[in-house]
Design a protein around this motif. Structure first.
Motif, PDB file in Angstrom:
ATOM      1  N   SER A   9      20.068  11.754  13.628  1.00  0.00           N
ATOM      2  CA  SER A   9      18.621  11.538  13.502  1.00  0.00           C
ATOM      3  C   SER A   9      18.140  11.930  12.108  1.00  0.00           C
ATOM      4  CB  SER A   9      17.858  12.377  14.531  1.00  0.00           C
ATOM      5  OG  SER A   9      18.362  12.149  15.816  1.00  0.00           O
ATOM      6  N   PHE A  10      17.251  11.109  11.572  1.00  0.00           N
ATOM      7  CA  PHE A  10      16.683  11.375  10.248  1.00  0.00           C
ATOM      8  C   PHE A  10      15.287  11.965  10.422  1.00  0.00           C
ATOM      9  CE2 PHE A  10      19.676   9.215   7.366  1.00  0.00           C
ATOM     10  CZ  PHE A  10      20.474   8.575   8.292  1.00  0.00           C
ATOM     11  N   TRP A  11      15.131  13.239  10.069  1.00  0.00           N
ATOM     12  CA  TRP A  11      13.832  13.922  10.223  1.00  0.00           C
ATOM     13  C   TRP A  11      13.068  13.979   8.911  1.00  0.00           C
ATOM     14  CZ3 TRP A  11      12.204  14.992  15.047  1.00  0.00           C
ATOM     15  CH2 TRP A  11      13.182  15.040  16.051  1.00  0.00           C
ATOM     16  N   GLY A  56      11.887  21.107  14.642  1.00  0.00           N
ATOM     17  CA  GLY A  56      11.549  22.327  15.384  1.00  0.00           C
ATOM     18  C   GLY A  56      10.501  22.092  16.450  1.00  0.00           C
ATOM     19  N   SER A  57       9.572  21.177  16.158  1.00  0.00           N
ATOM     20  CA  SER A  57       8.499  20.955  17.129  1.00  0.00           C
ATOM     21  C   SER A  57       8.978  20.135  18.320  1.00  0.00           C
ATOM     22  CB  SER A  57       7.304  20.283  16.444  1.00  0.00           C
ATOM     23  OG  SER A  57       7.679  18.995  16.007  1.00  0.00           O
ATOM     24  N   ARG A  58      10.132  19.500  18.189  1.00  0.00           N
ATOM     25  CA  ARG A  58      10.712  18.764  19.321  1.00  0.00           C
ATOM     26  C   ARG A  58      11.999  19.436  19.771  1.00  0.00           C
ATOM     27  NH1 ARG A  58       8.189  15.771  16.011  1.00  0.00           N
ATOM     28  NH2 ARG A  58       6.949  13.957  16.564  1.00  0.00           N
ATOM     29  N   TRP A  59      12.058  20.713  19.613  1.00  0.00           N
ATOM     30  CA  TRP A  59      13.282  21.467  19.824  1.00  0.00           C
ATOM     31  C   TRP A  59      13.773  21.453  21.266  1.00  0.00           C
ATOM     32  CZ3 TRP A  59      16.850  22.943  16.698  1.00  0.00           C
ATOM     33  CH2 TRP A  59      17.773  23.911  17.096  1.00  0.00           C
ATOM     34  N   ALA A  60      15.048  21.206  21.411  1.00  0.00           N
ATOM     35  CA  ALA A  60      15.706  21.358  22.702  1.00  0.00           C
ATOM     36  C   ALA A  60      16.962  22.170  22.457  1.00  0.00           C
ATOM     37  CB  ALA A  60      16.081  19.990  23.259  1.00  0.00           C
ATOM     38  N   ALA A  61      17.277  23.079  23.348  1.00  0.00           N
ATOM     39  CA  ALA A  61      18.464  23.913  23.163  1.00  0.00           C
ATOM     40  C   ALA A  61      19.688  23.009  23.042  1.00  0.00           C
ATOM     41  CB  ALA A  61      18.626  24.854  24.335  1.00  0.00           C
ATOM     42  N   PRO A  62      20.564  23.273  22.060  1.00  0.00           N
ATOM     43  CA  PRO A  62      21.724  22.409  21.882  1.00  0.00           C
ATOM     44  C   PRO A  62      22.590  22.364  23.133  1.00  0.00           C
ATOM     45  CG  PRO A  62      21.883  24.380  20.494  1.00  0.00           C
ATOM     46  CD  PRO A  62      20.505  24.351  21.072  1.00  0.00           C
ATOM     47  N   ASN A  63      23.044  21.183  23.456  1.00  0.00           N
ATOM     48  CA  ASN A  63      23.964  20.970  24.580  1.00  0.00           C
ATOM     49  C   ASN A  63      23.380  21.525  25.877  1.00  0.00           C
ATOM     50  OD1 ASN A  63      26.285  19.823  25.510  1.00  0.00           O
ATOM     51  ND2 ASN A  63      27.643  21.454  24.817  1.00  0.00           N
ATOM     52  N   GLY A  64      22.085  21.405  26.046  1.00  0.00           N
ATOM     53  CA  GLY A  64      21.423  21.885  27.253  1.00  0.00           C
ATOM     54  C   GLY A  64      21.614  23.382  27.457  1.00  0.00           C
ATOM     55  N   GLY A  65      21.799  24.115  26.354  1.00  0.00           N
ATOM     56  CA  GLY A  65      21.958  25.566  26.426  1.00  0.00           C
ATOM     57  C   GLY A  65      23.414  26.003  26.560  1.00  0.00           C
TER      58      GLY A  65
END
Ligand SMILES: [Zn+2]
Ligand SMILES: [Zn+2]
Length: 389
Positions: A9-11, A56-65
């Protein structure tokens, strides 16, 4: 067995400094930040420009935590590659863990990146103290020539030709190879060789394309950047499959980037211009590159006279239905069903017709293809465009 897939993804794609000029919105104004999710769930962030705030504002824990650690590779310490750090909200959350990688700068010495963190947040430059950054942070020094593995992914670092130094990274995942070479200028035989090493056989080769070939030969020589033409040359020589033009000049409007992309496509088959929100999927059947554009930033207005029926609720709570004429409409984009398959990041002329007050009204718009969903309908594709002027 499932096919391994990686998602890039390009942020942030803009070089040197963020831009908020409306003429640059389509490709985006945030400075470099990319995110690669490898097939094993490993999350790798490339550079910490202002695009990092968006991530950061669309943050999800990597690999579902399941994999707590995020790996952050920083190419160098110029502002546009570190500016997002203080605004990256996951750094202020206690349970998050970050492993940073960058080089020892001769200007800073040991723990260069850690020093950069502290200096950025020192008074009077930033109101919040370092102690508020409660996420776990580890720092690892990487040198040009190093290779290391993260999960099942192999990472290689090489020096690039750039003032005060810059690292390029090659990431080999089971789904494909990504070479990230921002901020580099051709002309140093040894470092040009390193760039080719990074790009060798890469599925995605992301290269600095800040200047035009003409600028690079004259007024911008020695500034540490490259052009689409150099990218094409390297991609060809190194056998890279897709070239992504990156680090757009803050003075380059969308129209200028369009023309840079057009020229590059005349010379090399698979080229894209990095744009904010673009997602590239590696390893998927058909190797489709998908782009998606954020849709809420601007709108084009067109005067028109469309007959419309409006249904709603009045102030006093009564339902109403009324026929009227829409005289002014703002347009961002459309999803169009087509039998033809247009090229991603190409232009379409869209003429719309609607019965108006005095006969048929036509509205001509220029659309820029941001998404293609082939096969959604038999024999047709759903083509997403944003309207440009
Ligand atoms: Zn830069
Ligand atoms: Zn730089």
């Amino acid at each position: 067995m499932t096919v391994p897939i990686a998602k890039l993804s390009f942020w942030g794609v803009r070089g040197s400094t963020p831009t908020v000029d409306p003429a640059t919105w389509r490709y985006g104004g945030n400075t470099p930040c990319l995110e690669l999710i490898a097939p094993d769930g490993t999350q790798i962030i490339l550079d910490c420009g202002t695009g990092l705030r968006m991530l950061g504002s669309r943050w999800a824990a990597p690999n579902g935590g399941k994999t707590p650690e995020t790996h952050i590779l920083v190419t160098h310490y110029h502002w546009d590659h570190i500016q997002g750090i203080p605004f990256f909200s996951p750094l202020y959350v206690e349970n998050n863990e970050f492993q940073f990688y960058s080089f020892r700068s001769k200007f800073l010495g040991r723990d260069s990146l850690k020093q950069v963190f502290e200096a950025q947040m020192a008074l009077p430059y930033f109101p919040v103290d370092m102690s508020a950054m409660s996420a776990k942070r580890k720092f690892k020094e990487v040198d040009g020539g190093d290779s290391f593995t993260v999960g099942e992914n192999k990472i290689m670092a090489r020096w690039l030709n750039h003032p005060q130094g810059c690292l390029g990274f090659r990431i080999e995942t089971p789904a494909g190879i990504v070479a990230y070479a921002t901020d580099n200028e051709p002309g140093d035989a040894k470092l040009d060789g390193s760039l080719r090493e990074l790009a060798a056989g890469a599925d995605i080769f992301i290269n600095d394309a800040q200047f035009t070939p003409e600028q690079l030969e004259t007024t911008r020589k020695g500034w540490g950047h490259s052009s689409w033409l150099e990218g094409v040359k390297v991609a060809r020589q190194a056998g890279a499959k897709t070239l992504v033009l990156f680090h757009h000049d803050p003075d380059s409007t969308d129209r200028m980037v369009d023309s840079i992309l057009r020229r590059a496509r005349e010379e090399f088959d698979s080229v894209f211009a990095a744009s904010e929100g673009m997602v590239v999927t590696l390893g998927a059947p058909g190797d489709r590159v998908q782009a998606h554009m954020p849709g809420t930033r601007t709108a084009l207005r067109r005067e028109a006279q469309f007959h419309a029926k409006v249904c709603g609720v009045t102030e006093s709570g009564k339902d109403f239905e009324e026929e009227t004429v829409v005289r002014d409409i703002s347009l961002q984009g459309a999803l169009i069903s087509l039998k033809h398959l247009p090229r991603l990041q190409s232009e379409l002329q869209v003429t719309m017709e609607a019965p108006g007050g005095d006969g048929i009204q036509t509205m001509r718009l220029r659309g820029y293809v941001v998404r293609i969903d082939a096969g959604a309908e038999k024999g047709r594709s759903a083509v997403g465009v944003v309207f440009t002027d």
